[in-house]
Design a protein around this motif. Structure first.
Motif, mmCIF file in Angstrom:
data_model
loop_
_atom_site.group_PDB
_atom_site.id
_atom_site.type_symbol
_atom_site.label_atom_id
_atom_site.label_comp_id
_atom_site.label_asym_id
_atom_site.label_seq_id
_atom_site.Cartn_x
_atom_site.Cartn_y
_atom_site.Cartn_z
ATOM 1 N N ARG A 123 -11.265 12.960 -0.825
ATOM 2 C CA ARG A 123 -11.678 11.605 -1.175
ATOM 3 C C ARG A 123 -10.448 10.726 -1.348
ATOM 4 N NH1 ARG A 123 -15.948 10.054 -5.146
ATOM 5 N NH2 ARG A 123 -16.590 8.817 -3.366
ATOM 6 N N THR A 124 -10.624 9.438 -1.136
ATOM 7 C CA THR A 124 -9.536 8.470 -1.274
ATOM 8 C C THR A 124 -9.958 7.352 -2.212
ATOM 9 O OG1 THR A 124 -8.617 8.908 0.920
ATOM 10 C CG2 THR A 124 -8.100 6.784 -0.068
ATOM 11 N N ALA A 125 -9.067 7.019 -3.137
ATOM 12 C CA ALA A 125 -9.273 5.874 -4.027
ATOM 13 C C ALA A 125 -8.311 4.771 -3.615
ATOM 14 C CB ALA A 125 -9.029 6.271 -5.473
ATOM 15 N N ILE A 126 -8.816 3.547 -3.489
ATOM 16 C CA ILE A 126 -7.989 2.382 -3.210
ATOM 17 C C ILE A 126 -7.901 1.568 -4.487
ATOM 18 C CG2 ILE A 126 -7.682 0.324 -1.808
ATOM 19 C CD1 ILE A 126 -9.328 1.576 0.358
ATOM 20 N N THR A 127 -6.687 1.363 -4.971
ATOM 21 C CA THR A 127 -6.491 0.598 -6.196
ATOM 22 C C THR A 127 -5.847 -0.745 -5.880
ATOM 23 O OG1 THR A 127 -4.268 1.481 -6.640
ATOM 24 C CG2 THR A 127 -6.156 2.735 -7.482
ATOM 25 N N VAL A 128 -6.036 -1.694 -6.788
ATOM 26 C CA VAL A 128 -5.411 -3.005 -6.655
ATOM 27 C C VAL A 128 -4.781 -3.362 -7.991
ATOM 28 C CG1 VAL A 128 -7.586 -4.183 -7.220
ATOM 29 C CG2 VAL A 128 -5.771 -5.422 -6.021
ATOM 30 N N SER A 129 -3.601 -3.964 -7.944
ATOM 31 C CA SER A 129 -2.894 -4.344 -9.170
ATOM 32 C C SER A 129 -2.098 -5.611 -8.912
ATOM 33 C CB SER A 129 -1.950 -3.220 -9.618
ATOM 34 O OG SER A 129 -0.887 -3.066 -8.689
ATOM 35 N N ASP A 130 -1.525 -6.157 -9.984
ATOM 36 C CA ASP A 130 -0.576 -7.251 -9.805
ATOM 37 C C ASP A 130 0.651 -6.692 -9.090
ATOM 38 O OD1 ASP A 130 -2.344 -8.804 -11.262
ATOM 39 O OD2 ASP A 130 -1.298 -8.446 -13.170
ATOM 40 N N THR A 131 1.480 -7.567 -8.545
ATOM 41 C CA THR A 131 2.640 -7.081 -7.806
ATOM 42 C C THR A 131 3.668 -6.391 -8.696
ATOM 43 O OG1 THR A 131 3.599 -9.300 -7.977
ATOM 44 C CG2 THR A 131 2.432 -8.751 -5.948
ATOM 45 N N ASP A 132 3.536 -6.547 -10.014
ATOM 46 C CA ASP A 132 4.427 -5.814 -10.910
ATOM 47 C C ASP A 132 3.821 -4.479 -11.336
ATOM 48 O OD1 ASP A 132 2.417 -6.595 -12.604
ATOM 49 O OD2 ASP A 132 3.670 -7.845 -13.896
ATOM 50 N N GLY A 133 2.673 -4.125 -10.748
ATOM 51 C CA GLY A 133 2.042 -2.839 -11.054
ATOM 52 C C GLY A 133 1.091 -2.874 -12.226
ATOM 53 N N ASN A 134 1.027 -3.972 -12.944
ATOM 54 C CA ASN A 134 0.139 -4.075 -14.103
ATOM 55 C C ASN A 134 -1.292 -4.381 -13.678
ATOM 56 O OD1 ASN A 134 2.164 -3.600 -16.054
ATOM 57 N ND2 ASN A 134 2.825 -5.750 -15.941
ATOM 58 N N ASN A 135 -2.208 -4.143 -14.619
ATOM 59 C CA ASN A 135 -3.639 -4.426 -14.412
ATOM 60 C C ASN A 135 -4.201 -3.695 -13.201
ATOM 61 O OD1 ASN A 135 -3.697 -6.331 -16.617
ATOM 62 N ND2 ASN A 135 -2.691 -7.816 -15.263
ATOM 63 N N GLU A 136 -3.785 -2.455 -13.024
ATOM 64 C CA GLU A 136 -4.273 -1.670 -11.886
ATOM 65 C C GLU A 136 -5.706 -1.213 -12.137
ATOM 66 O OE1 GLU A 136 -2.516 1.678 -8.900
ATOM 67 O OE2 GLU A 136 -2.339 2.115 -11.049
ATOM 68 N N MET A 137 -6.536 -1.306 -11.113
ATOM 69 C CA MET A 137 -7.921 -0.863 -11.215
ATOM 70 C C MET A 137 -8.339 -0.263 -9.875
ATOM 71 S SD MET A 137 -10.027 -4.470 -10.861
ATOM 72 C CE MET A 137 -11.519 -3.640 -10.370
ATOM 73 N N ILE A 138 -9.331 0.612 -9.918
ATOM 74 C CA ILE A 138 -9.859 1.202 -8.696
ATOM 75 C C ILE A 138 -10.785 0.194 -8.029
ATOM 76 C CG2 ILE A 138 -11.297 3.028 -7.721
ATOM 77 C CD1 ILE A 138 -10.288 4.895 -9.857
ATOM 78 N N LEU A 139 -10.455 -0.185 -6.816
ATOM 79 C CA LEU A 139 -11.272 -1.128 -6.071
ATOM 80 C C LEU A 139 -12.460 -0.423 -5.430
ATOM 81 C CD1 LEU A 139 -11.514 -4.057 -5.020
ATOM 82 C CD2 LEU A 139 -10.181 -3.347 -3.032
ATOM 83 N N ILE A 140 -12.219 0.736 -4.829
ATOM 84 C CA ILE A 140 -13.270 1.491 -4.143
ATOM 85 C C ILE A 140 -12.837 2.938 -4.011
ATOM 86 C CG2 ILE A 140 -12.415 1.156 -1.801
ATOM 87 C CD1 ILE A 140 -16.103 0.865 -2.849
#
Length: 403
Positions: A123-140
């Motif tokens: 399985r693959t998780a795609i995460t999105v965060s601010d460009t400084d790496g903060n506020n990372e969350m799993i998008l899908i």
């Protein structure tokens, strides 16, 4: 050439290309292709590219304008030389890219699908965060493996990519999977703002499947395929020699398909040439040469023969290899110039023009026999056609060629 100490680095997002607007050319039902400009974007940071070092996995940006390496760090006035530096580190992400001031990361793993943890699924998780790496969350999260960060296509805020769906595996003795496994390869579309994942179509099923989106327009994706319908299992043979002989008899099947992005309909019918790239509405590059489409006759006319197109720059220049040498073909003027045998490099392949400099892949001879250095360098564009061209190394990785 005074070559600085070279560190081993790894690119995860290759040079970004600009969004291209579509250009209608009067399509008809009989056309085998789209007469439109292609969409080919890996991120929307046009001023450089992302990479990370193996040692501490610090993400950095190479900036074309300043020709310098800058860590992705949000700390004001940071010198990036102490423990206080909060530069982004992604040592376990398979792929990365920047888009609309967000950092996207891809993490692939094997997850147990039964209570006894004997059966696993890739399985693959795609995460999105601010460009400084903060506020990372799993998008899908989706079943399968993301097939490389490049080439990927972002169009109208959606990422088009290929997922390799592995069969469930026995993880009782430890999780493992490989590119030679039996897989189903699918073309997917991910809305990067809302996180909605859409399956466009299933491309093929087989062993050792390789599928690449060679080009995409607003309406179609052109995909090259390579796979085997069967495999020789090692345990079925009495000796290694028998197994190798049986494996060599199974020939891979290769081909090209076209996918209608709106309907998911797959079309195997191809133009009279093996399309690899589609640029400037009319120009086509294939393993056998470069072609131009003549709209008045509806026929393809070869411009250059016996060449292999390895890269396209700024949707205009084709980088060509042939037995006679290394060339740059300008599709606007139909002119071809040969790159010289460099005194300070084994080879140089241009990938991006920015200002008065050219950036590209480079190969250098190492200090030991059969050791080469492959990486990225830049030079002044006006010097690129000179044998004594001076290159500045951005990064490089040593590898050994075994005779």
């Amino acid at each position: 050439m005074n070559m600085p100490k070279i560190e081993v680095l790894s690119i995860f997002c290759i040079i970004s290309l600009i969004f291209l607007s579509s250009c209608s050319g009067g399509k008809s039902d009989s056309d085998h292709y789209d007469r439109e400009y292609p969409v080919k974007v890996s991120m929307d940071f046009e001023g450089g590219f992302l990479y990370r070092e193996f040692g501490d996995a610090v993400l950095k940006v190479f900036d074309y304008e300043s020709r310098s390496l800058v860590p992705l760090c949000a700390k004001p006035n940071c010198l990036h030389n102490s423990a206080d530096c909060n530069a982004v580190r992604k040592n376990d992400a398979a792929s990365l890219f920047l888009y609309h001031n967000k950092l996207y990361a891809f993490y692939t793993d094997v997850e147990a699908v039964d209570a006894a943890a004997t059966v696993g699924r890739v399985r693959t998780a795609i995460t999105v965060s601010d460009t400084d790496g903060n506020n990372e969350m799993i998008l899908i999260k989706f079943d399968g493996e993301y097939e490389d960060a490049y080439p990927s296509y972002i169009y109208n805020g959606s990422l088009y990519f290929i997922a390799k769906i592995h069969d469930d595996i026995d993880i009782a003795g430890g999780a493992s999977y490989s590119s030679a496994d039996h897989t189903e390869n699918k073309l997917l579309m991910l809305d990067l703002s809302g996180g909605k994942l859409t399956e466009i179509c299933s491309l093929l099923k087989g062993y050792g499947c390789i599928t690449d989106i060679t080009c995409m327009t607003a309406h179609k994706a052109y995909i090259s395929t390579l796979y085997k319908e069967e495999e020789a299992k090692y345990e079925d043979y009495d000796s290694v020699e028998e197994w190798i002989e049986a494996a060599n008899k199974i020939k891979p099947i290769c081909g090209s398909i076209t996918v209608d992005l709106a309907t998911g309909k797959i079309r195997s019918e191809e133009p009279p040439i093996d399309i690899k790239w589609i640029y400037d509405s009319h120009y086509y590059a294939a393993d056998s040469g470069v072609y131009v489409y003549k709209s008045d006759t509806g026929e393809f006319e070869i411009v250059l023969e016996n060449t292999n197109c390895t890269n396209v720059i700024d949707d205009r220049y084709f980088i060509l290899y042939s037995d006679e040498g290394h060339f740059i073909y300008d599709s606007k003027t139909d002119k071809t110039e040969e790159l010289p045998a460099y005194a300070n490099a084994k080879s140089f392949s241009p990938e991006k023009f920015y200002g008065d400099h050219c950036f590209g892949g480079i190969q250098l001879k190492g200090e030991e026999k059969n050791v080469f250095i492959h990486g990225l360098a830049y030079c002044k564009t006006e010097d690129m056609y000179k044998e004594d061209c001076e290159f500045t190394i951005v990064y490089g990785e040593e590898y050994e060629v075994i005779d």
